[in-house]
Design a protein around this motif. Structure first.
Motif, PDB file in Angstrom:
ATOM      1  N   LEU A   9       0.828  -1.197   0.000  1.00  0.00           N
ATOM      2  CA  LEU A   9       0.000   0.000   0.000  1.00  0.00           C
ATOM      3  C   LEU A   9       0.869   1.256   0.000  1.00  0.00           C
ATOM      4  O   LEU A   9       0.596   2.226  -0.704  1.00  0.00           O
ATOM      5  N   HIS A  10       1.930   1.233   0.819  1.00  0.00           N
ATOM      6  CA  HIS A  10       2.836   2.374   0.902  1.00  0.00           C
ATOM      7  C   HIS A  10       3.525   2.611  -0.443  1.00  0.00           C
ATOM      8  O   HIS A  10       3.662   3.761  -0.894  1.00  0.00           O
ATOM      9  N   TRP A  11       3.947   1.530  -1.105  1.00  0.00           N
ATOM     10  CA  TRP A  11       4.615   1.645  -2.403  1.00  0.00           C
ATOM     11  C   TRP A  11       3.671   2.241  -3.438  1.00  0.00           C
ATOM     12  O   TRP A  11       4.033   3.162  -4.170  1.00  0.00           O
ATOM     13  N   TRP A  12       2.440   1.719  -3.490  1.00  0.00           N
ATOM     14  CA  TRP A  12       1.475   2.254  -4.442  1.00  0.00           C
ATOM     15  C   TRP A  12       1.126   3.696  -4.107  1.00  0.00           C
ATOM     16  O   TRP A  12       0.898   4.516  -5.006  1.00  0.00           O
ATOM     17  N   GLY A  13       1.084   4.033  -2.838  1.00  0.00           N
ATOM     18  CA  GLY A  13       0.833   5.411  -2.445  1.00  0.00           C
ATOM     19  C   GLY A  13       1.911   6.343  -2.960  1.00  0.00           C
ATOM     20  O   GLY A  13       1.621   7.440  -3.454  1.00  0.00           O
ATOM     21  N   PHE A  14       3.160   5.906  -2.874  1.00  0.00           N
ATOM     22  CA  PHE A  14       4.272   6.710  -3.380  1.00  0.00           C
ATOM     23  C   PHE A  14       4.161   6.888  -4.887  1.00  0.00           C
ATOM     24  O   PHE A  14       4.302   8.000  -5.412  1.00  0.00           O
ATOM     25  N   VAL A  15       3.910   5.786  -5.613  1.00  0.00           N
ATOM     26  CA  VAL A  15       3.836   5.839  -7.078  1.00  0.00           C
ATOM     27  C   VAL A  15       2.700   6.760  -7.528  1.00  0.00           C
ATOM     28  O   VAL A  15       2.878   7.607  -8.414  1.00  0.00           O
ATOM     29  N   LEU A  16       1.521   6.596  -6.919  1.00  0.00           N
ATOM     30  CA  LEU A  16       0.368   7.407  -7.310  1.00  0.00           C
ATOM     31  C   LEU A  16       0.598   8.888  -7.011  1.00  0.00           C
ATOM     32  O   LEU A  16       0.271   9.759  -7.829  1.00  0.00           O
ATOM     33  N   THR A  17       1.169   9.181  -5.850  1.00  0.00           N
ATOM     34  CA  THR A  17       1.416  10.576  -5.484  1.00  0.00           C
ATOM     35  C   THR A  17       2.461  11.203  -6.394  1.00  0.00           C
ATOM     36  O   THR A  17       2.302  12.350  -6.851  1.00  0.00           O
ATOM     37  N   PHE A  18       3.518  10.475  -6.674  1.00  0.00           N
ATOM     38  CA  PHE A  18       4.572  10.974  -7.564  1.00  0.00           C
ATOM     39  C   PHE A  18       4.010  11.238  -8.957  1.00  0.00           C
ATOM     40  O   PHE A  18       4.257  12.309  -9.553  1.00  0.00           O
ATOM     41  N   ALA A  19       3.237  10.280  -9.479  1.00  0.00           N
ATOM     42  CA  ALA A  19       2.641  10.449 -10.808  1.00  0.00           C
ATOM     43  C   ALA A  19       1.682  11.634 -10.832  1.00  0.00           C
ATOM     44  O   ALA A  19       1.667  12.415 -11.783  1.00  0.00           O
ATOM     45  N   GLY A  20       0.890  11.779  -9.773  1.00  0.00           N
ATOM     46  CA  GLY A  20      -0.042  12.901  -9.699  1.00  0.00           C
ATOM     47  C   GLY A  20       0.677  14.236  -9.685  1.00  0.00           C
ATOM     48  O   GLY A  20       0.270  15.184 -10.361  1.00  0.00           O
ATOM     49  N   ALA A  21       1.770  14.336  -8.920  1.00  0.00           N
ATOM     50  CA  ALA A  21       2.529  15.584  -8.838  1.00  0.00           C
ATOM     51  C   ALA A  21       3.160  15.940 -10.180  1.00  0.00           C
ATOM     52  O   ALA A  21       3.152  17.106 -10.598  1.00  0.00           O
ATOM     53  N   VAL A  22       3.711  14.944 -10.869  1.00  0.00           N
ATOM     54  CA  VAL A  22       4.325  15.197 -12.177  1.00  0.00           C
ATOM     55  C   VAL A  22       3.275  15.614 -13.196  1.00  0.00           C
ATOM     56  O   VAL A  22       3.478  16.554 -13.980  1.00  0.00           O
ATOM     57  N   LEU A  23       2.114  14.932 -13.188  1.00  0.00           N
ATOM     58  CA  LEU A  23       1.058  15.293 -14.127  1.00  0.00           C
ATOM     59  C   LEU A  23       0.522  16.697 -13.849  1.00  0.00           C
ATOM     60  O   LEU A  23       0.278  17.472 -14.786  1.00  0.00           O
ATOM     61  N   PHE A  24       0.327  17.033 -12.579  1.00  0.00           N
ATOM     62  CA  PHE A  24      -0.107  18.388 -12.247  1.00  0.00           C
ATOM     63  C   PHE A  24       0.908  19.425 -12.743  1.00  0.00           C
ATOM     64  O   PHE A  24       0.530  20.532 -13.152  1.00  0.00           O
ATOM     65  N   SER A  25       2.193  19.070 -12.715  1.00  0.00           N
ATOM     66  CA  SER A  25       3.234  20.022 -13.117  1.00  0.00           C
ATOM     67  C   SER A  25       3.231  20.276 -14.619  1.00  0.00           C
ATOM     68  O   SER A  25       3.878  21.220 -15.092  1.00  0.00           O
ATOM     69  N   THR A  26       2.506  19.443 -15.398  1.00  0.00           N
ATOM     70  CA  THR A  26       2.431  19.666 -16.847  1.00  0.00           C
ATOM     71  C   THR A  26       1.484  20.803 -17.201  1.00  0.00           C
ATOM     72  O   THR A  26       1.524  21.313 -18.325  1.00  0.00           O
ATOM     73  N   LYS A  27       0.633  21.213 -16.250  1.00  0.00           N
ATOM     74  CA  LYS A  27      -0.401  22.209 -16.543  1.00  0.00           C
ATOM     75  C   LYS A  27       0.194  23.499 -17.076  1.00  0.00           C
ATOM     76  O   LYS A  27      -0.245  24.007 -18.120  1.00  0.00           O
ATOM     77  N   ALA A  28       1.187  24.060 -16.374  1.00  0.00           N
ATOM     78  CA  ALA A  28       1.755  25.340 -16.792  1.00  0.00           C
ATOM     79  C   ALA A  28       2.360  25.246 -18.185  1.00  0.00           C
ATOM     80  O   ALA A  28       2.228  26.173 -19.000  1.00  0.00           O
ATOM     81  N   VAL A  29       3.030  24.137 -18.481  1.00  0.00           N
ATOM     82  CA  VAL A  29       3.652  23.959 -19.794  1.00  0.00           C
ATOM     83  C   VAL A  29       2.584  23.871 -20.880  1.00  0.00           C
ATOM     84  O   VAL A  29       2.708  24.493 -21.954  1.00  0.00           O
ATOM     85  N   MET A  30       1.512  23.108 -20.625  1.00  0.00           N
ATOM     86  CA  MET A  30       0.424  23.002 -21.602  1.00  0.00           C
ATOM     87  C   MET A  30      -0.243  24.347 -21.847  1.00  0.00           C
ATOM     88  O   MET A  30      -0.568  24.703 -22.987  1.00  0.00           O
ATOM     89  N   VAL A  31      -0.461  25.103 -20.774  1.00  0.00           N
ATOM     90  CA  VAL A  31      -1.099  26.415 -20.908  1.00  0.00           C
ATOM     91  C   VAL A  31      -0.216  27.340 -21.747  1.00  0.00           C
ATOM     92  O   VAL A  31      -0.701  28.039 -22.648  1.00  0.00           O
ATOM     93  N   LYS A  32       1.085  27.373 -21.459  1.00  0.00           N
ATOM     94  CA  LYS A  32       1.997  28.219 -22.226  1.00  0.00           C
ATOM     95  C   LYS A  32       2.025  27.793 -23.699  1.00  0.00           C
ATOM     96  O   LYS A  32       2.058  28.646 -24.598  1.00  0.00           O
ATOM     97  N   LEU A  33       2.019  26.500 -23.956  1.00  0.00           N
ATOM     98  CA  LEU A  33       1.981  26.011 -25.338  1.00  0.00           C
ATOM     99  C   LEU A  33       0.696  26.435 -26.042  1.00  0.00           C
ATOM    100  O   LEU A  33       0.715  26.822 -27.216  1.00  0.00           O
ATOM    101  N   ALA A  34      -0.427  26.351 -25.320  1.00  0.00           N
ATOM    102  CA  ALA A  34      -1.710  26.754 -25.908  1.00  0.00           C
ATOM    103  C   ALA A  34      -1.697  28.230 -26.264  1.00  0.00           C
ATOM    104  O   ALA A  34      -2.141  28.626 -27.359  1.00  0.00           O
ATOM    105  N   TYR A  35      -1.195  29.068 -25.361  1.00  0.00           N
ATOM    106  CA  TYR A  35      -1.115  30.501 -25.649  1.00  0.00           C
ATOM    107  C   TYR A  35      -0.256  30.766 -26.884  1.00  0.00           C
ATOM    108  O   TYR A  35      -0.543  31.659 -27.684  1.00  0.00           O
ATOM    109  N   ARG A  36       0.808  30.001 -27.014  1.00  0.00           N
ATOM    110  CA  ARG A  36       1.749  30.231 -28.121  1.00  0.00           C
ATOM    111  C   ARG A  36       1.258  29.657 -29.446  1.00  0.00           C
ATOM    112  O   ARG A  36       1.447  30.273 -30.504  1.00  0.00           O
ATOM    113  N   GLU A  37       0.592  28.491 -29.379  1.00  0.00           N
ATOM    114  CA  GLU A  37       0.266  27.782 -30.605  1.00  0.00           C
ATOM    115  C   GLU A  37      -1.100  28.133 -31.187  1.00  0.00           C
ATOM    116  O   GLU A  37      -1.267  28.151 -32.415  1.00  0.00           O
ATOM    117  N   VAL A  38      -2.103  28.387 -30.344  1.00  0.00           N
ATOM    118  CA  VAL A  38      -3.469  28.554 -30.867  1.00  0.00           C
ATOM    119  C   VAL A  38      -4.081  29.908 -30.531  1.00  0.00           C
ATOM    120  O   VAL A  38      -5.250  30.153 -30.841  1.00  0.00           O
TER     121      VAL A  38
END
Length: 308
Positions: A9-38
């Protein structure tokens, strides 16, 4: 529960939290790309993000309502869930999307990462939760890191139109998001994490749609495949998946450990901004990031001794 199951459970908790944090961190990059591209404005992009997120949260809310034995929720508690949602995913997202029009994705993530310190201040002043000496040093280190990174950005972007305004918008975003976290910390034990997440997101979506209608009106959006693509990516990869990953991870390892693991966010954003946006990486930014991550880790670390 056996030791092996607990470790799993602890291992899966680490994996899920790490993946969630990395995915959340993509938001700013996607937003900047959207402003630039479209060439899309902030409220239209925010509307698209929530438009494609809502079906998932409606499904979760419907599924949750059919579960037997759920804890009854008072009208007052529902009101606070709505307020938390509007504060966290409407107001803070709006300030964030506005700010990203003027500053780099890397700086946005660093300023935004002041929210743990703001949450600590809110809990201290409003809810009388004491700050330990360790947390005091953590706050000092965090602000020192932000100052160093911001100084480095000034050397690059000084004179850029809207730089200080954009920084202020992200700063306000961090404050409003801290208010959401402080409120959610009191509502989740009453409502449940999954139910709170779904209904808070739905409340925020309602606020965003109303804002869009007031500003743009019905039929005011220029639908293109590229804009829809960015909306779908923001909804799935930077909103729905990370929100449920972090909720599931927090259940397994606790909120303090989840906060520590989520410190990977600024580092992830800086790396993505470098590769996908071509944003420069400089010495003060690296040093400031290290200090911010250290400070947030100290804030999130749960001491074995009582906080006095």
């Amino acid at each position: 529960m056996g030791t092996g199951a607990h470790k799993q459970l602890h291992w899966w908790g680490f994996v899920l939290t790490f993946a969630g944090a990395v995915l959340f961190s993509t938001k700013a990059v996607m937003v900047k790309l959207a402003y630039r591209e479209v060439q899309i404005d902030a409220i239209s992009l925010l509307m698209l993000r929530m438009l494609f997120s809502v079906p998932f949260f409606v499904a979760v809310a419907w599924w949750n309502s059919r579960q037997e034995g759920g804890t009854p929720v008072s009208r007052r508690d529902w009101m606070w869930v709505v307020i938390c949602g509007l504060l966290g995913y409407y107001a803070s997202s709006w300030f964030d999307f506005i700010g990203l029009q003027f500053i780099s994705a890397a700086l946005e993530r660093l300023i935004l990462f002041l929210y743990p310190s703001f949450t600590a201040f809110i809990n201290y002043f409003l809810f009388r939760q004491n700050l330990s000496r360790r947390q005091g040093w953590a706050l000092l280190i965090t602000y020192l890191g932000i100052g160093i990174a911001y100084y480095g950005e000034l050397q690059i972007d000084y004179g850029k139109e809207g730089f200080f305004f954009g920084s202020l918008m992200i700063f306000i975003c961090a404050i409003t998001y801290a208010g959401y976290l402080a409120g959610s910390g009191r509502m989740i034990p009453k409502v449940g994490a999954t139910r709170f997440n779904a209904y808070a997101m739905l409340a925020a979506s309602g606020g965003i749609f109303l804002h869009y209608l007031v500003e743009k009106g019905i039929g005011g959006f220029d639908w293109t495949g590229e804009k829809v693509q960015f909306g779908v990516m923001l909804a799935i990869f930077a909103t729905v998946l990370p929100s449920f990953f972090l909720t599931a991870g927090m259940k397994r390892i606790g909120s303090n450990n989840a906060a520590i693991i989520s410190s990977i966010g600024p580092v992830s954003t800086i790396a993505q901004a470098y590769f996908f946006l071509g944003e420069p990486v400089h010495g003060p930014q690296i040093l400031g990031t290290v200090l911010v991550v250290l400070g947030v880790t100290m804030i999130g670390w749960k001491s074995n001794s009582p906080v006095g």
